[in-house]
Design an enzyme around this catalytic site. Sequence first.
Site, PDB file in Angstrom:
ATOM      1  N   LYS A 134       0.981  -1.275   0.053  1.00  0.00           N
ATOM      2  CA  LYS A 134      -0.010  -0.016   0.001  1.00  0.00           C
ATOM      3  C   LYS A 134       0.831   1.058  -0.025  1.00  0.00           C
ATOM      4  CE  LYS A 134      -1.585   3.050   2.571  1.00  0.00           C
ATOM      5  NZ  LYS A 134      -1.588   4.315   1.736  1.00  0.00           N
TER       6      LYS A 134
ATOM      7  N   GLY B 250      -4.824   3.530  -1.471  1.00  0.00           N
ATOM      8  CA  GLY B 250      -5.785   3.930  -0.810  1.00  0.00           C
ATOM      9  C   GLY B 250      -5.300   4.660   0.586  1.00  0.00           C
TER      10      GLY B 250
ATOM     11  N   GLY C  56      -4.636   5.737   4.360  1.00  0.00           N
ATOM     12  CA  GLY C  56      -3.872   5.116   5.575  1.00  0.00           C
ATOM     13  C   GLY C  56      -4.956   4.390   6.078  1.00  0.00           C
TER      14      GLY C  56
ATOM     15  N   VAL D 140      -7.130   1.470   3.758  1.00  0.00           N
ATOM     16  CA  VAL D 140      -6.400   0.205   3.506  1.00  0.00           C
ATOM     17  C   VAL D 140      -5.175  -0.103   4.249  1.00  0.00           C
ATOM     18  CG1 VAL D 140      -4.964  -0.468   1.338  1.00  0.00           C
ATOM     19  CG2 VAL D 140      -7.067   0.551   0.870  1.00  0.00           C
ATOM     20  N   GLY D 141      -4.279   0.827   4.740  1.00  0.00           N
ATOM     21  CA  GLY D 141      -3.201   0.567   5.653  1.00  0.00           C
ATOM     22  C   GLY D 141      -3.852  -0.106   6.761  1.00  0.00           C
TER      23      GLY D 141
ATOM     24  N   GLU E 199      10.000   1.604  10.200  1.00  0.00           N
ATOM     25  CA  GLU E 199      11.051   2.633   9.779  1.00  0.00           C
ATOM     26  C   GLU E 199      10.371   4.065  10.036  1.00  0.00           C
ATOM     27  OE1 GLU E 199      14.148   1.754   9.391  1.00  0.00           O
ATOM     28  OE2 GLU E 199      13.860  -0.252   9.063  1.00  0.00           O
TER      29      GLU E 199
ATOM     30  N   CYS F 265      13.808  11.171   6.573  1.00  0.00           N
ATOM     31  CA  CYS F 265      13.822  10.705   8.049  1.00  0.00           C
ATOM     32  C   CYS F 265      15.320  10.736   8.479  1.00  0.00           C
ATOM     33  CB  CYS F 265      13.261   9.375   7.894  1.00  0.00           C
ATOM     34  SG  CYS F 265      14.331   8.412   6.585  1.00  0.00           S
TER      35      CYS F 265
ATOM     36  N   GLU G   1      10.229  16.349  14.792  1.00  0.00           N
ATOM     37  CA  GLU G   1      10.483  16.167  13.430  1.00  0.00           C
ATOM     38  C   GLU G   1       9.817  17.260  12.344  1.00  0.00           C
ATOM     39  OE1 GLU G   1       9.186  12.479  11.087  1.00  0.00           O
ATOM     40  OE2 GLU G   1      11.430  12.515  10.321  1.00  0.00           O
TER      41      GLU G   1
HETATM   42  P1  NAD Z   1       2.726   8.686   7.244  1.00  0.00           P
HETATM   43  O1  NAD Z   1       2.975   7.953   8.509  1.00  0.00           O
HETATM   44  O2  NAD Z   1       1.577   9.694   7.441  1.00  0.00           O
HETATM   45  O3  NAD Z   1       2.106   7.797   6.111  1.00  0.00           O
HETATM   46  C1  NAD Z   1       2.870   6.533   5.617  1.00  0.00           C
HETATM   47  C2  NAD Z   1       2.315   5.622   5.021  1.00  0.00           C
HETATM   48  O4  NAD Z   1       1.224   5.195   6.145  1.00  0.00           O
HETATM   49  C3  NAD Z   1       1.517   6.151   4.218  1.00  0.00           C
HETATM   50  O5  NAD Z   1       1.039   5.034   2.881  1.00  0.00           O
HETATM   51  C4  NAD Z   1      -0.152   6.450   4.718  1.00  0.00           C
HETATM   52  O6  NAD Z   1      -1.377   6.216   3.840  1.00  0.00           O
HETATM   53  C5  NAD Z   1      -0.283   5.020   5.799  1.00  0.00           C
HETATM   54  N1  NAD Z   1      -0.993   5.247   6.737  1.00  0.00           N
HETATM   55  C6  NAD Z   1      -1.512   6.395   7.392  1.00  0.00           C
HETATM   56  N2  NAD Z   1      -2.217   6.243   8.371  1.00  0.00           N
HETATM   57  C7  NAD Z   1      -2.114   4.684   8.735  1.00  0.00           C
HETATM   58  C8  NAD Z   1      -2.790   3.843   9.421  1.00  0.00           C
HETATM   59  N3  NAD Z   1      -3.770   4.244  10.515  1.00  0.00           N
HETATM   60  N4  NAD Z   1      -2.703   2.559   9.517  1.00  0.00           N
HETATM   61  C9  NAD Z   1      -1.757   2.005   8.174  1.00  0.00           C
HETATM   62  N5  NAD Z   1      -1.348   2.708   7.433  1.00  0.00           N
HETATM   63  C10 NAD Z   1      -1.515   4.355   7.419  1.00  0.00           C
HETATM   64  O7  NAD Z   1       4.000   9.302   6.792  1.00  0.00           O
HETATM   65  P2  NAD Z   1       4.211  10.275   5.566  1.00  0.00           P
HETATM   66  O8  NAD Z   1       3.663  11.616   5.921  1.00  0.00           O
HETATM   67  O9  NAD Z   1       3.926   9.706   4.345  1.00  0.00           O
HETATM   68  O10 NAD Z   1       5.868  10.187   5.426  1.00  0.00           O
HETATM   69  C11 NAD Z   1       6.765  11.120   6.276  1.00  0.00           C
HETATM   70  C12 NAD Z   1       7.107  10.309   7.600  1.00  0.00           C
HETATM   71  O11 NAD Z   1       7.737   9.043   7.301  1.00  0.00           O
HETATM   72  C13 NAD Z   1       8.218  11.164   8.200  1.00  0.00           C
HETATM   73  O12 NAD Z   1       7.935  11.146   9.479  1.00  0.00           O
HETATM   74  C14 NAD Z   1       9.523  10.399   8.044  1.00  0.00           C
HETATM   75  O13 NAD Z   1      10.367  10.664   8.930  1.00  0.00           O
HETATM   76  C15 NAD Z   1       9.217   8.944   7.759  1.00  0.00           C
HETATM   77  N6  NAD Z   1       9.976   8.237   7.100  1.00  0.00           N
HETATM   78  C16 NAD Z   1      10.870   7.453   7.573  1.00  0.00           C
HETATM   79  C17 NAD Z   1      11.662   6.690   6.749  1.00  0.00           C
HETATM   80  C18 NAD Z   1      12.704   5.601   7.424  1.00  0.00           C
HETATM   81  O14 NAD Z   1      13.177   4.815   6.854  1.00  0.00           O
HETATM   82  N7  NAD Z   1      12.752   5.529   8.708  1.00  0.00           N
HETATM   83  C19 NAD Z   1      11.757   6.920   5.673  1.00  0.00           C
HETATM   84  C20 NAD Z   1      11.010   7.699   5.007  1.00  0.00           C
HETATM   85  C21 NAD Z   1      10.067   8.586   5.726  1.00  0.00           C
END
Ligand code: NAD
Length: 471
Positions: free
Chosen positions: A169, A200, A202, A205-206, A244, A278, A378
Site C-alpha cells: 500500500k 488507498g 492509510g 487500506v493501511g 522505519e 527521515c 521532526e
Molecule cells: P505517514 O505515516 O503519514 O504515512 C505513511 C504511510 O502510512 C502512507 O502510505 C499512509 O497512507 C499510511 N498510513 C497512514 N495512516 C495509517 C494507518 N492508520 N494505518 C496504516 N497505514 C497508515 O508518513 P508520511 O507523511 O507519508 O511520510 C513522512 C514520515 O515518514 C516522516 O515522519 C518520516 O520521517 C517517515 N519516514 C521514515 C523513513 C525511515 O526509513 N525511517 C523513511 C522515509 C520517511
Amino acid sequence: MRTIDTIYINGRFVQPHGTEVAPLFNPATEEQIGTVRLGDEQDVDNAVRAAKAAFQSLSRSSKADRIAMLHSLNKAVSARASDLADAMREEYGAPASFIGFSVPHAGTAFLHMADTLKDYEFRRRIGRAEVEMKPAGVAAAITPWNSNYGFICSKLATAIAAGTTMVIKPSEMSAIQTQLITECLHDAGLPNGVFNIVNGYGHVVGAALSAHRDIAKVSFTGSTATGRAILQAASKSMKRVTLELGGKSPNIILDDADLDVVIPQVLAAGFANSGQACIAGTRILAPQSRLEEIHDRLANAVSMVKVGNGKDPAVTIGPMVSQKQWDRVQSYIRLGQEEGAHLIAGGEGRPEGLDHGWFIRPTIFSNVNNDMRIAREEIFGPVLCVIPYRDETHAIEIANDTDYGLQAYVFSGDTEHAKQVANRIEAGRVVINGAPHEPLAPFGGFKQSGIGREFGAFGLDSFLEPRAVLS
Ligand code: NAD
C-alpha cells in the site's frame, strides 16, 4: 490530467471495489494533475487472497528461482528509468540530485537482494538442532511519499528473497509514480499474486492490512504516529512488524573539523531530499568556541542554495509535497521564533521570486537549545537548528537527548576521533565525514525511530521465522 483508476491484484490491473477518488498535484505549480481511485477493505481482502495463494509456491521456490525473479525485476525497472524520473519530478517535485540517486537505487535494490540471497544460509546447525529459516507468511508493505519507488522496490526485493509474497500500500499522494513502477514490476513477468499493489488511504487500506488475519508481517515506513497505530493493530494477531519511522538526527561538527570542507556536507545532510528525509541531519551541533564562524559560514552557504522547480538542474531544494506539509513547516518556522531562536537564514513565506508552488525558504535557527520543540520534533522540511555545545561529552549528551535514533553525522579532521564519538551515539547509523551510502548495511532506528532493521541480511532475517528441529 492523469486518471489512475486501477490497482494491481493477482497479476492484473483491475478496477478497485472502492469508489473514493483523491486529487493528485504537481507541488511545484500547485496544479491538479490527476486523480486516483482508491481501494477499500474489499480490495485488501482480494489482494491478500491472491498473495496467500501465490505464497504456496513462492515459499517453496529455490534460491535460483528467486534470484532469477530479482534480476527480471531489476531489468524491468531499469528499462523505464527516464519515465520514472519524469513522474517523480512532476508528482513529487524532487530535484535532479535526489532523482539521480532514487531511480537507480530502486532498480539496484533487486540486484542487492539477489547478492544477499546468494550467500544467505537458510539452514544452520546449532548443537543438536537443525535450524531452518522459513518464510514468515504473507507480508504487507506500507510506504510513504518521500521515496515511493525506493521503498516499494526495497521491501519487495527483500520479501521475494525470503520467499514471501506481498501486498503493497503506497502513499495515496504518489499514485502516478506508483502506476509507473507497477507497470515496470508487471513487465518482469513474475507469477500472479507474488506482489499486489492497492492504492488507498492509510486509515482504510493501511489499517485493514495492519489488522488482516492472513497478514503475518507488516513492513512499514512512515511517521512515528502511524507506526504506533500499526503496532497496536498488528498486536491483536501478533504480526511481525518492522517499523522505519521518523528522526531528528544530530549533525555534529567536532572542533577539529575543516569548515571549508564540512559546511557544504553539513547542509547537504540537513537539506537532503528537500528536507523531507527521515535521515536529515536537522540538529547541527556546533562547538561553542567556533560558533560565530559556523553561523557565518552556514548563512553564506545557504544563500547559494537554489530552491525551485526540479526541472532546473541547478535546484537542490524542491517544494514540499503538499499544501498541508507546507503549512506544517511554516508553523514550525513561526514556532522557532516564538520559542526565542534566532533566524540566521530563511524565515516564513516563499523564497524570493517564487510566488506559487509549495516552496519553503531554507531556514536555519541559531540560539537553539535542545529542549525547544523545533529541536525535538521532526519538521520534515528544510529547517535546521544550530545547537552549541561546550565540549565533546556535552555534544554526545545533546546528540542522544532525543526520542529518535535513526541516523547521526559526525564531522572531524581525524577519522579515528570521529569513530570514538560515533561509538557513543544511540542511532542505527552514524555517517562519518559524509561517507557514501552503504545499501546492504542494516537500516533502521533506535528508540522511537522504529523497530527492526531493513534490507540486506538483517532485513531478510526479518521476513523469516527460524524453526529448530531437534533429533
Ligand atoms: P505517514 O505515516 O503519514 O504515512 C505513511 C504511510 O502510512 C502512507 O502510505 C499512509 O497512507 C499510511 N498510513 C497512514 N495512516 C495509517 C494507518 N492508520 N494505518 C496504516 N497505514 C497508515 O508518513 P508520511 O507523511 O507519508 O511520510 C513522512 C514520515 O515518514 C516522516 O515522519 C518520516 O520521517 C517517515 N519516514 C521514515 C523513513 C525511515 O526509513 N525511517 C523513511 C522515509 C520517511
